[in-house]
Every structure is written in structure tokens, then in C-alpha cells.
Write a protein that holds these residues in place. Structure first.
Motif, PDB file in Angstrom:
ATOM      1  N   SER A 173     -21.073  16.263  94.620  1.00  0.00           N
ATOM      2  CA  SER A 173     -20.006  16.762  95.474  1.00  0.00           C
ATOM      3  C   SER A 173     -18.807  15.825  95.410  1.00  0.00           C
ATOM      4  O   SER A 173     -18.948  14.653  95.067  1.00  0.00           O
ATOM      5  N   GLU A 174     -17.666  16.331  95.757  1.00  0.00           N
ATOM      6  CA  GLU A 174     -16.458  15.497  95.766  1.00  0.00           C
ATOM      7  C   GLU A 174     -16.318  14.711  97.065  1.00  0.00           C
ATOM      8  O   GLU A 174     -15.443  13.863  97.187  1.00  0.00           O
ATOM      9  N   ARG A 175     -17.164  15.009  98.044  1.00  0.00           N
ATOM     10  CA  ARG A 175     -17.086  14.306  99.325  1.00  0.00           C
ATOM     11  C   ARG A 175     -18.482  13.872  99.754  1.00  0.00           C
ATOM     12  O   ARG A 175     -19.484  14.347  99.223  1.00  0.00           O
TER      13      ARG A 175
END
Length: 195
Positions: A173-175
Motif C-alpha cells: 500500500s502507499e500508506r
């Protein structure tokens, strides 16, 4: 850092639900600590003022209350990042590697704690079915002590499992999908004791 969250704010509904259970358990843990202090004060007063100590105080404290204080507080401590963490190199790791290593570590911890939980449940069941009691002035049943261990370890197992899954998901995930501890405060301390 991938979006550092507010301190103690749950990342999602699962964490919030676990947090509510942990709040109940830490409350019971706090009550057990208060009960220990009250019983010890009463016992000391009765022992030295009236020469009549409580005959059951040490077995009650040792069998139930110490276990409640310790085991019921474990998961809440983990939730608030209160356990000892050797994180010297963690800030220098790339974000995906950091989540991967933490996910694997929490996964291994989940398996180990699940075994301890299962053993606690098994011992509690066996002690309950056999009506196992300690050989003291008051024959306290032992299954309650095992149940306290199993309850605390089961909650800790759920928290570790939650962290394992979401740390591993955060790799892709990007976060950050899981709560991460706040960065260490490395500002120079000027007060006498580093305050």
C-alpha cells in the motif's frame, strides 16, 4: 514516513474494537492493582495493630490479582507502543522493508502467543472440570488464574495478528494501514534529568 497517525488513534474499525476490549481489560487490571494495595495496607494494619493478619491475603494476591494486573494489561500496552522496542535502525529502513519485517515479527509472535493462549484455555478447562483448588486456609479455585492468563493472552494474540496482517498489507500500500509509533524525540535535553 507514510503518514504518521495521531497518537493512540485507531487506524480502522478492527483496531477500535480491539481498543475497546483492551480498555475494559486495562480497567480490570487497574482495579486489581488497587485491590492489591488496599489488601496489603489492611493486612499490615491488622498484623501490627491487632496482631491479627489476614490469612488469605497472600494467596489471593499471588493467585489472582498479580495475574490480572500483568496479563490483562499486555495488549493495551502493545496497542499504545508501551513494550520495549529496539528500534535503532527502524527509521533507516525503507518503508516496505520496515512493514515486511514488522509483519513477519508480529506473525511469529501471533503463533507463539496463540500456543500460550491455547495452553491457558486448556489448563483453565481442566482445573474447572476437576475443581482444582490451592491447599491454603481459603481453598481458592485455580481455574480463575488460568482464565485470566488465557483472556490476556487471547487479546494480545488478536492485537499481534491484526498488526501482522496489516503490516504485511502495508508493504503493498502507499500508506500505513496499521498504527505506527510516533518517531523518537531526538531533541537535545537540557533539564537536569532530560525532561
Amino acid at each position: 514516513m507514510g503518514g504518521v497517525r495521531e497518537e493512540n488513534k485507531p487506524a480502522n474499525a478492527v483496531s477500535a474494537l480491539l481498543g475497546r476490549a483492551e480498555t475494559v481489560l486495562i480497567g480490570i487490571s487497574g482495579l486489581a492493582m488497587a485491590a492489591i494495595m488496599l489488601i496489603v495496607v489492611i493486612d499490615v494494619c491488622l498484623r501490627y495493630v491487632l496482631s491479627a493478619p489476614l490469612s488469605w491475603s497472600y494467596s489471593l494476591i499471588g493467585l489472582y490479582l498479580i495475574g490480572a494486573v500483568f496479563f490483562l494489561a499486555l495488549s493495551d500496552s502493545l496497542n499504545h507502543h508501551g513494550h520495549i522496542a529496539l528500534d535503532v535502525f527502524v527509521p533507516f529502513l525503507p518503508r516496505p522493508v520496515r512493514h515486511l519485517t514488522q509483519g513477519l515479527g508480529y506473525g511469529a509472535s501471533t503463533l507463539f502467543i496463540a500456543i500460550m493462549t491455547w495452553l491457558g484455555i486448556s489448563q483453565a478447562r481442566d482445573a474447572f472440570l476437576s475443581d482444582d483448588r490451592i491447599a491454603e486456609v481459603v481453598a481458592w479455585p485455580t481455574w480463575i488464574a488460568y482464565a485470566l492468563l488465557a483472556t490476556g493472552m487471547a487479546t494480545l494474540c488478536l492485537r499481534c495478528g491484526y498488526r501482522a496482517v496489516l503490516h504485511l498489507a502495508s508493504v503493498f500500500s502507499e500508506r500505513d494501514l496499521v498504527e505506527v509509533p510516533a518517531p523518537a524525540n531526538t531533541d537535545a535535553k537540557t533539564a537536569e534529568h532530560g525532561e
